[in-house]
Enzyme design. Sequence first.
Site, short mmCIF file in Angstrom:
data_model
loop_
_atom_site.label_atom_id
_atom_site.label_comp_id
_atom_site.label_asym_id
_atom_site.label_seq_id
_atom_site.Cartn_x
_atom_site.Cartn_y
_atom_site.Cartn_z
N GLN A 1 2.09 -5.69 -3.46
CA GLN A 1 2.44 -5.80 -2.02
C GLN A 1 3.78 -5.10 -1.76
OE1 GLN A 1 1.50 -9.18 -3.51
NE2 GLN A 1 -0.53 -8.36 -3.22
N GLY B 1 -4.15 -3.98 -4.38
CA GLY B 1 -5.08 -2.92 -4.72
C GLY B 1 -4.30 -1.68 -5.10
N HIS B 2 -4.28 -1.36 -6.39
CA HIS B 2 -3.52 -0.19 -6.84
C HIS B 2 -4.49 0.92 -7.23
CE1 HIS B 2 0.12 -2.90 -7.98
NE2 HIS B 2 -0.08 -2.80 -6.69
N ASP C 1 0.82 -1.22 0.00
CA ASP C 1 0.00 0.00 0.00
C ASP C 1 0.85 1.27 0.00
OD1 ASP C 1 -2.30 -1.68 0.27
OD2 ASP C 1 -1.81 -1.86 2.39
N LYS D 1 2.20 2.59 -5.05
CA LYS D 1 3.00 2.23 -6.23
C LYS D 1 2.23 2.53 -7.52
CE LYS D 1 3.25 -2.03 -4.59
NZ LYS D 1 2.80 -1.86 -3.21
P1 IMP Z 1 -2.61 -12.69 1.38
O1 IMP Z 1 -1.69 -12.10 0.38
O2 IMP Z 1 -4.06 -12.44 1.07
O3 IMP Z 1 -2.31 -14.14 1.63
O4 IMP Z 1 -2.37 -11.95 2.79
C1 IMP Z 1 -1.16 -12.12 3.53
C2 IMP Z 1 -0.76 -10.83 4.21
O5 IMP Z 1 -0.38 -9.88 3.24
C3 IMP Z 1 -1.89 -10.18 5.03
O6 IMP Z 1 -1.31 -9.52 6.14
C4 IMP Z 1 -2.44 -9.15 4.06
O7 IMP Z 1 -3.08 -8.07 4.74
C5 IMP Z 1 -1.16 -8.70 3.37
N1 IMP Z 1 -1.40 -8.20 2.02
C6 IMP Z 1 -1.67 -8.90 0.90
N2 IMP Z 1 -1.81 -8.09 -0.15
C7 IMP Z 1 -1.59 -6.86 0.29
C8 IMP Z 1 -1.55 -5.57 -0.36
O8 IMP Z 1 -1.72 -5.42 -1.57
N3 IMP Z 1 -1.29 -4.52 0.46
C9 IMP Z 1 -1.05 -4.65 1.79
N4 IMP Z 1 -1.06 -5.81 2.42
C10 IMP Z 1 -1.32 -6.92 1.68
#
Ligand code: IMP
Length: 437
Positions: A235, A40-41, A13, A16
């Site tokens: 991420q 989420g971009h 977040d 980017k």
């Molecule tokens: P997952 O990717 O859904 O398996 O989540 C694993 C961890 O990564 C969790 O703490 C999510 O909140 C975090 N996470 C996954 N995608 C994002 C992102 O795009 N932004 C921020 N945190 C993320």
Amino acid sequence: MPGIAVIGLQWGDEAKGKIVDILTDQSDVVVRYQGGANAGHTVVFGGEQYKLSLIPSGIFRYDVQSVIAGGVVIDPEALFKEIDSLTARGVRIDKNLMISDRAHLIFPWHKIEDRILDNVNGHEAIGTTMRGIGPCYQDKVSRSLAIRVGDMFKSEFKYRIEYITGMKNRRFDGLVCNLDKSMHLEGLDAELDAKHIIDEYTVYAERMRPYVCDTTNYLLDAVDMDKRILFEGAQGSLLDIDHGTFPFVTSSNSSGVGISSGSGVPPQFIKKILGVVKAYSTRVGGGPFPTEQDNEIGKLIRTRGKEYGTVTKRPRRCGWFDAVAVRYAARLGGVDTISLMLLDVLSGFDILRICTSYNINGRVFDHFPSQTEDLRLAIPNYETLPGWEEDISNVQIYEDLPSNAKYYIQRISELVGKKVEIISVGPDREKTIYINS
Ligand code: IMP
């Protein structure tokens, strides 16, 4: 500059999407290479806000080729929802989007597993986005129960779904009866209907067909043709499966090390890596976060920065800038320069703090610990800096920033060990300051 990558250096977040959108002007190809609909971009231009999840941010320029490469895990339901919502707003999507036949597919069983498995971590949930990301990567790595995009067009596709559904249903029976009733699984229907899934995915296959190709080969040809390729990380580095705060991470290589494996483009082609950071820190989900401000300061940052998840709408945990963590991520990713985002959010604070080292069990650490338990014990040592009152959201050149803001940027650059090249003071493209010296 043939290959440029944009990666996040915190816990995701970092905004980017805005940097990718700016650089898209100078690119022929934009590539998403890891993660999935967990990302989420947000891209803002012309007064309009767009939220992208799976589709590369290049999609707004029709002459730019957008590529979803083999390292991505694709949920067709999320993909077509996104395509439909973009086309409804006038964005043209046809041959400008390519999807790798090597990418793995997310199925309903992955989302069920995500819900069940996030809750068996014992003391603390990972807090995943529940998009089935981890379970899909798990099946990819263990191979036997994986289905890739290219498999949708093979005669055994329906049989594979039937076979896997049977296996997964038996697994769920075992998992669900061992679950602790306190695990918030209300409404979970852990019974899969193979016919329903086959019908649904047969429709997806036909919709997806025009976009599907061997993107690795396409990208290697693009390299040979000297095309300008932009790699869009999802991420942040501290969520990297191998180098992040395991197990509170995502399931792909979200730091710089994932660019080549996810896209298939050799590392020596990537000539510049931009590391994107917020002027403070945020984290969604569980896991240690040494500089977290679970207090009025954190609330103020959250309110001013609108720090709520793009995908899950969860309030983000907020805290001070952690130079130890960012220095680690910048070194790990081979970052050339820093883009410092959301600096405007910090206007109005009397003082600001930057974490310069950690105290762990009475010892001072200036490096990021490999063990999550150590990070959990880390007490930040802060440098305190004076804040600034002025609204900086309309500042266009670096020299016009308040001197305390310039000092804050300078200290971040010194502590992270990288030059700050871009400063963002608002979501729009125009609210961007470039430092050329
Ligand atoms: P997952 O990717 O859904 O398996 O989540 C694993 C961890 O990564 C969790 O703490 C999510 O909140 C975090 N996470 C996954 N995608 C994002 C992102 O795009 N932004 C921020 N945190 C993320």
